[in-house]
Write a protein that holds these residues in place. Structure first.
Motif, PDB file in Angstrom:
ATOM      1  N   ASP A 107       0.851  -1.187   0.000  1.00  0.00           N
ATOM      2  CA  ASP A 107       0.000   0.000   0.000  1.00  0.00           C
ATOM      3  C   ASP A 107       0.889   1.240   0.000  1.00  0.00           C
ATOM      4  O   ASP A 107       0.614   2.224   0.677  1.00  0.00           O
ATOM      5  CB  ASP A 107      -0.954   0.000   1.206  1.00  0.00           C
ATOM      6  N   LEU A 108       1.961   1.166  -0.767  1.00  0.00           N
ATOM      7  CA  LEU A 108       2.911   2.263  -0.824  1.00  0.00           C
ATOM      8  C   LEU A 108       2.308   3.484  -1.511  1.00  0.00           C
ATOM      9  O   LEU A 108       1.493   3.364  -2.431  1.00  0.00           O
ATOM     10  CB  LEU A 108       4.166   1.838  -1.600  1.00  0.00           C
ATOM     11  N   SER A 109       2.754   4.646  -1.042  1.00  0.00           N
ATOM     12  CA  SER A 109       2.411   5.877  -1.744  1.00  0.00           C
ATOM     13  C   SER A 109       3.303   5.981  -2.978  1.00  0.00           C
ATOM     14  O   SER A 109       4.296   5.250  -3.094  1.00  0.00           O
ATOM     15  CB  SER A 109       2.625   7.080  -0.823  1.00  0.00           C
ATOM     16  N   PRO A 110       2.994   6.896  -3.917  1.00  0.00           N
ATOM     17  CA  PRO A 110       3.822   7.010  -5.125  1.00  0.00           C
ATOM     18  C   PRO A 110       5.289   7.322  -4.849  1.00  0.00           C
ATOM     19  O   PRO A 110       6.157   7.020  -5.673  1.00  0.00           O
ATOM     20  CB  PRO A 110       3.149   8.159  -5.895  1.00  0.00           C
ATOM     21  N   THR A 111       5.609   7.911  -3.690  1.00  0.00           N
ATOM     22  CA  THR A 111       6.996   8.281  -3.410  1.00  0.00           C
ATOM     23  C   THR A 111       7.706   7.281  -2.505  1.00  0.00           C
ATOM     24  O   THR A 111       8.886   7.449  -2.214  1.00  0.00           O
ATOM     25  CB  THR A 111       7.053   9.666  -2.737  1.00  0.00           C
ATOM     26  N   GLU A 112       7.024   6.255  -2.038  1.00  0.00           N
ATOM     27  CA  GLU A 112       7.633   5.305  -1.108  1.00  0.00           C
ATOM     28  C   GLU A 112       8.263   4.128  -1.843  1.00  0.00           C
ATOM     29  O   GLU A 112       7.856   3.769  -2.948  1.00  0.00           O
ATOM     30  CB  GLU A 112       6.601   4.790  -0.103  1.00  0.00           C
ATOM     31  N   ARG A 113       9.238   3.536  -1.192  1.00  0.00           N
ATOM     32  CA  ARG A 113       9.887   2.331  -1.697  1.00  0.00           C
ATOM     33  C   ARG A 113       9.956   1.314  -0.565  1.00  0.00           C
ATOM     34  O   ARG A 113      10.055   1.681   0.594  1.00  0.00           O
ATOM     35  CB  ARG A 113      11.315   2.635  -2.182  1.00  0.00           C
ATOM     36  N   GLU A 114       9.892   0.038  -0.910  1.00  0.00           N
ATOM     37  CA  GLU A 114      10.012  -1.019   0.095  1.00  0.00           C
ATOM     38  C   GLU A 114      11.408  -1.616   0.065  1.00  0.00           C
ATOM     39  O   GLU A 114      11.923  -1.931  -0.997  1.00  0.00           O
ATOM     40  CB  GLU A 114       9.002  -2.142  -0.169  1.00  0.00           C
ATOM     41  N   ILE A 115      12.009  -1.766   1.244  1.00  0.00           N
ATOM     42  CA  ILE A 115      13.232  -2.553   1.357  1.00  0.00           C
ATOM     43  C   ILE A 115      13.094  -3.427   2.601  1.00  0.00           C
ATOM     44  O   ILE A 115      12.356  -3.089   3.525  1.00  0.00           O
ATOM     45  CB  ILE A 115      14.508  -1.692   1.447  1.00  0.00           C
ATOM     46  N   LEU A 154      19.294   7.441  11.246  1.00  0.00           N
ATOM     47  CA  LEU A 154      19.208   7.532   9.795  1.00  0.00           C
ATOM     48  C   LEU A 154      17.892   8.132   9.325  1.00  0.00           C
ATOM     49  O   LEU A 154      17.865   8.945   8.407  1.00  0.00           O
ATOM     50  CB  LEU A 154      19.380   6.135   9.182  1.00  0.00           C
ATOM     51  N   VAL A 155      16.799   7.710   9.928  1.00  0.00           N
ATOM     52  CA  VAL A 155      15.485   8.171   9.485  1.00  0.00           C
ATOM     53  C   VAL A 155      14.491   7.994  10.623  1.00  0.00           C
ATOM     54  O   VAL A 155      14.617   7.079  11.443  1.00  0.00           O
ATOM     55  CB  VAL A 155      15.030   7.398   8.222  1.00  0.00           C
ATOM     56  N   GLN A 156      13.515   8.890  10.684  1.00  0.00           N
ATOM     57  CA  GLN A 156      12.498   8.843  11.728  1.00  0.00           C
ATOM     58  C   GLN A 156      11.147   8.406  11.158  1.00  0.00           C
ATOM     59  O   GLN A 156      10.865   8.586   9.979  1.00  0.00           O
ATOM     60  CB  GLN A 156      12.323  10.235  12.364  1.00  0.00           C
ATOM     61  N   ASN A 157      10.346   7.849  12.058  1.00  0.00           N
ATOM     62  CA  ASN A 157       8.930   7.602  11.768  1.00  0.00           C
ATOM     63  C   ASN A 157       8.724   6.766  10.498  1.00  0.00           C
ATOM     64  O   ASN A 157       8.006   7.146   9.585  1.00  0.00           O
ATOM     65  CB  ASN A 157       8.191   8.939  11.655  1.00  0.00           C
ATOM     66  N   VAL A 158       9.368   5.606  10.460  1.00  0.00           N
ATOM     67  CA  VAL A 158       9.273   4.708   9.310  1.00  0.00           C
ATOM     68  C   VAL A 158       8.159   3.693   9.547  1.00  0.00           C
ATOM     69  O   VAL A 158       8.058   3.112  10.633  1.00  0.00           O
ATOM     70  CB  VAL A 158      10.615   3.978   9.089  1.00  0.00           C
ATOM     71  N   ARG A 159       7.355   3.456   8.533  1.00  0.00           N
ATOM     72  CA  ARG A 159       6.266   2.485   8.657  1.00  0.00           C
ATOM     73  C   ARG A 159       6.763   1.077   8.352  1.00  0.00           C
ATOM     74  O   ARG A 159       7.448   0.842   7.363  1.00  0.00           O
ATOM     75  CB  ARG A 159       5.126   2.843   7.698  1.00  0.00           C
ATOM     76  N   ILE A 160       6.404   0.131   9.218  1.00  0.00           N
ATOM     77  CA  ILE A 160       6.732  -1.283   8.999  1.00  0.00           C
ATOM     78  C   ILE A 160       5.645  -1.907   8.129  1.00  0.00           C
ATOM     79  O   ILE A 160       4.461  -1.875   8.467  1.00  0.00           O
ATOM     80  CB  ILE A 160       6.853  -2.032  10.333  1.00  0.00           C
ATOM     81  N   VAL A 161       6.059  -2.463   7.007  1.00  0.00           N
ATOM     82  CA  VAL A 161       5.114  -3.081   6.076  1.00  0.00           C
ATOM     83  C   VAL A 161       4.828  -4.524   6.467  1.00  0.00           C
ATOM     84  O   VAL A 161       3.676  -4.960   6.528  1.00  0.00           O
ATOM     85  CB  VAL A 161       5.660  -3.021   4.633  1.00  0.00           C
ATOM     86  N   SER A 162       5.868  -5.289   6.747  1.00  0.00           N
ATOM     87  CA  SER A 162       5.677  -6.697   7.120  1.00  0.00           C
ATOM     88  C   SER A 162       6.878  -7.181   7.917  1.00  0.00           C
ATOM     89  O   SER A 162       7.961  -6.592   7.861  1.00  0.00           O
ATOM     90  CB  SER A 162       5.486  -7.578   5.879  1.00  0.00           C
ATOM     91  N   THR A 183      10.355  -5.561   6.550  1.00  0.00           N
ATOM     92  CA  THR A 183      10.191  -4.715   5.369  1.00  0.00           C
ATOM     93  C   THR A 183       9.718  -3.335   5.793  1.00  0.00           C
ATOM     94  O   THR A 183       8.743  -3.207   6.542  1.00  0.00           O
ATOM     95  CB  THR A 183       9.184  -5.334   4.385  1.00  0.00           C
ATOM     96  N   LEU A 184      10.418  -2.306   5.306  1.00  0.00           N
ATOM     97  CA  LEU A 184      10.132  -0.926   5.662  1.00  0.00           C
ATOM     98  C   LEU A 184       9.674  -0.152   4.432  1.00  0.00           C
ATOM     99  O   LEU A 184      10.113  -0.430   3.304  1.00  0.00           O
ATOM    100  CB  LEU A 184      11.379  -0.251   6.239  1.00  0.00           C
ATOM    101  N   ALA A 185       8.813   0.839   4.643  1.00  0.00           N
ATOM    102  CA  ALA A 185       8.392   1.750   3.583  1.00  0.00           C
ATOM    103  C   ALA A 185       9.152   3.057   3.754  1.00  0.00           C
ATOM    104  O   ALA A 185       8.995   3.740   4.768  1.00  0.00           O
ATOM    105  CB  ALA A 185       6.882   1.997   3.644  1.00  0.00           C
ATOM    106  N   LEU A 186       9.988   3.398   2.762  1.00  0.00           N
ATOM    107  CA  LEU A 186      10.896   4.534   2.896  1.00  0.00           C
ATOM    108  C   LEU A 186      10.818   5.451   1.679  1.00  0.00           C
ATOM    109  O   LEU A 186      10.531   5.006   0.553  1.00  0.00           O
ATOM    110  CB  LEU A 186      12.332   4.052   3.047  1.00  0.00           C
ATOM    111  N   GLU A 187      11.105   6.723   1.919  1.00  0.00           N
ATOM    112  CA  GLU A 187      11.317   7.649   0.814  1.00  0.00           C
ATOM    113  C   GLU A 187      12.643   7.289   0.148  1.00  0.00           C
ATOM    114  O   GLU A 187      13.535   6.707   0.785  1.00  0.00           O
ATOM    115  CB  GLU A 187      11.347   9.090   1.326  1.00  0.00           C
TER     116      GLU A 187
END
Length: 239
Positions: A107-115, A154-162, A183-187
């Motif tokens: 359910d990523l936004s257009p600017t998010e990437r999963e790693i 490194l980054v704040q407030n990251v959403r956990i995808v799975s 798995t994280l959803a990141l800019e």
């Protein structure tokens, strides 16, 4: 009609009556079994062992019919719902696939990437996080040429995808370690920072956040090294 013919007719009538009795008895038994077992539904089970994160499909799943009352409420009965989906842990042959085994679709936004990064029971906050939670990602740099030994946010407030199941991997020295893929959803810029740290930092940690993730965090410390302890942060010499 002679006596022999009458006996033949009686035998035929008796045979017909017996056949009807057997038919009704069998029919009653089948109805009784159906009433106990109930209607059947189609579910899908694994036809051969599946490794974690392998896509599901017709080549590794098979349809079977089971009584509805015996099937798990989350059992999936439509192959279209399973095609291309993945599970985060290995499945053995014969396992019935249920919806709670599946990794949620993106359910990523257009600017998010999963790693995905590997953590363990300590660096992954000891099982205190769940998909949908928010975390900070910090890294410990100790052996990177040109960088001071320090802890850096490194980054704040990251959403956990799975969150995947525990896996055993071998490090460069041949030691086996139990890890948990998260798995994280990141800019994009944050994705590069976390990827770099995952490859070169001594340790990458997830930091769980309080419920009020919208709070002002401008006063948070972004990095910490020997200088904050009264010493001197000396960059490692390039090798």
């Amino acid at each position: 009609m002679n006596p022999r013919q009458r006996r033949g007719v009686l035998f035929l009538l008796a045979a017909g009556a017996l056949a009807l009795a057997v038919f009704f008895a069998v029919n009653r038994y089948v109805a009784q079994v159906d009433s106990q077992v109930g209607p059947k539904i189609t579910v899908y089970r694994v036809s051969k062992p599946i490794t974690a994160y392998s896509p599901l499909g017709a080549d590794n799943l098979e349809a079977i019919e089971v009584p509805k009352r015996w099937a798990a409420p989350t059992a999936v009965g439509d192959l279209k719902e399973l095609e291309g989906r993945r599970v985060g842990f290995p499945l053995s042959s014969g396992t019935v696939v249920t919806s709670d085994m599946l990794i949620p679709p993106t359910d990523l936004s257009p600017t998010e990437r999963e790693i995905a990064i590997n953590v363990d029971s300590v660096t992954g906050v000891a099982g205190r996080i769940r998909p949908g939670d928010r975390v900070d990602v910090v890294a410990v740099f100790a052996e990177v040429p040109g960088l001071p030994k320090q802890v850096r946010e490194l980054v704040q407030n990251v959403r956990i995808v799975s969150i995947g199941g525990s896996q055993t991997v071998s490090d460069d020295k041949g030691n086996d370690n139990d890890v948990i893929p998260v798995t994280l959803a990141l800019e994009p810029k944050d994705m590069l920072a976390v990827t770099y740290a995952s490859a070169f930092a001594q340790e990458v940690r997830l930091v769980a956040l309080p419920g009020d993730v919208g709070a002002n965090r401008s006063q948070d410390v972004q990095d910490y090294d020997a200088g904050d302890l009264g010493g001197k942060a000396i960059p490692e010499e390039a090798k």
